[in-house]
Design a protein around this motif. Structure first.
Motif, mmCIF file in Angstrom:
data_model
loop_
_atom_site.group_PDB
_atom_site.id
_atom_site.type_symbol
_atom_site.label_atom_id
_atom_site.label_comp_id
_atom_site.label_asym_id
_atom_site.label_seq_id
_atom_site.Cartn_x
_atom_site.Cartn_y
_atom_site.Cartn_z
ATOM 1 N N ASP A 101 61.829 -5.085 6.750
ATOM 2 C CA ASP A 101 63.514 -5.644 6.387
ATOM 3 C C ASP A 101 64.017 -4.223 5.594
ATOM 4 O O ASP A 101 63.256 -3.449 5.020
ATOM 5 N N THR A 102 65.294 -4.227 5.927
ATOM 6 C CA THR A 102 66.195 -3.058 5.439
ATOM 7 C C THR A 102 67.200 -3.889 4.784
ATOM 8 O O THR A 102 67.809 -4.396 4.900
ATOM 9 N N TYR A 103 67.247 -3.203 3.597
ATOM 10 C CA TYR A 103 68.209 -3.497 2.540
ATOM 11 C C TYR A 103 69.098 -2.301 1.984
ATOM 12 O O TYR A 103 68.514 -1.442 1.368
ATOM 13 N N ARG A 104 70.567 -2.392 2.044
ATOM 14 C CA ARG A 104 71.475 -1.511 1.586
ATOM 15 C C ARG A 104 72.437 -2.393 0.762
ATOM 16 O O ARG A 104 73.034 -3.222 1.288
ATOM 17 N N ARG A 105 72.705 -1.573 -0.371
ATOM 18 C CA ARG A 105 73.840 -2.186 -1.206
ATOM 19 C C ARG A 105 74.503 -1.032 -1.941
ATOM 20 O O ARG A 105 74.095 -0.046 -1.839
ATOM 21 N N SER A 106 75.718 -1.545 -1.919
ATOM 22 C CA SER A 106 76.995 -0.688 -2.527
ATOM 23 C C SER A 106 77.326 -1.447 -3.795
ATOM 24 O O SER A 106 78.026 -2.396 -3.701
ATOM 25 N N LEU A 107 77.378 -0.732 -5.072
ATOM 26 C CA LEU A 107 77.943 -1.427 -6.112
ATOM 27 C C LEU A 107 78.819 -0.661 -6.800
ATOM 28 O O LEU A 107 79.001 0.570 -6.834
ATOM 29 N N GLY A 108 80.082 -1.352 -7.114
ATOM 30 C CA GLY A 108 81.284 -0.593 -7.889
ATOM 31 C C GLY A 108 81.422 -0.793 -9.058
ATOM 32 O O GLY A 108 81.259 -1.962 -9.497
ATOM 33 N N TYR A 109 81.647 -0.026 -10.082
ATOM 34 C CA TYR A 109 81.664 -0.253 -11.449
ATOM 35 C C TYR A 109 83.038 0.621 -11.861
ATOM 36 O O TYR A 109 83.490 1.529 -11.394
#
Length: 231
Positions: A101-109
């Motif tokens: 599995d490949t998991y990419r995430r982008s979080l904005g704050y």
């Protein structure tokens, strides 16, 4: 709570006769979301994602070599993780398989770091502070594949993308932790700034069986628009 305490301290210490300065700041770097996945995984690789921020800062001197500062900035935290499960052999199969599995995430704050600066020399400043961030938006890209024991490249199985906003209960609304920084002045109005943020808040709200925390290192520029001298 610590953010509001630091903000109150900053306001109470304000002296109209003290020198203060303000200006924009932009930074780029790398980050990842530290996490502890299932122990049954053969390998969990935490790779770096992109980190960047854009904001506006204000500082005021509290002594000849020290100052208090606050910054309001939009911040992006990215991560890239890869996991490999244990090999298994389906019934009546001649080969073993492994899930990859490949998991990419982008979080904005929206982040509000409040910090103390000390002039180590005429060109170098050291910073220590507390950063509180308010979650705004996130994007996830999840790719799953299956690896057969006699093949080098895993077989692509599918992909899932999701865009969400604050309030969807996937991530906690507030993240906080210490932030360290170093600044180098190379021109009268220009400074190079390096910061490291170490999140202490569990950011995944939708699951309790594993924990995840933000980590970020960024390098960028600050421009002092104006310095108001002591009157």
């Amino acid at each position: 709570m610590k953010t509001f305490f630091c903000l109150a301290l900053f306001i109470l210490s304000f002296n109209i006769r003290a020198q203060y300065r303000y200006g924009p700041v932009v930074q780029f770097g790398f980050s990842h979301v530290w996490s502890d996945f299932d122990d049954e995984l053969l390998e969990h690789r935490r790779l770096f994602g992109a980190a960047y921020s854009l904001g506006f800062f204000g500082e005021k001197n509290i002594s000849a070599k020290s100052s208090l500062g606050i910054c309001l900035q939009l911040q992006h935290i990215g991560s890239h993780e890869e996991t490999e499960g244990a090999y298994y052999t389906p019934r009546n199969a001649s080969h073993s398989y492994q899930d990859v599995d490949t998991y990419r995430r982008s979080l904005g704050y929206l982040s509000i770091p409040i910090y103390y600066s000390y002039d180590y020399s005429s060109k170098i400043k050291l910073q220590v502070g507390w950063n509180t961030s308010f979650f705004l938006v996130h994007f996830q890209n999840y790719i799953w594949a299956r690896h057969r024991d006699d093949k080098f490249v895993p077989t692509y199985l599918g992909q899932s993308k999701y865009l969400g906003f604050a309030g969807d209960d996937r991530y906690t609304f507030i993240d906080f932790g210490p932030q360290l920084g170093v600044l180098y002045s190379f021109k009268p109005h220009w400074q190079i700034q390096a910061t490291y943020y170490h999140g202490l808040q569990q950011i995944v709200a939708s699951r309790s069986d594993w924990q995840a925390y933000n980590r970020s290192f960024q390098l960028g520029l600050r421009y002092i628009l104006k310095t108001v001298p002591q009157s």
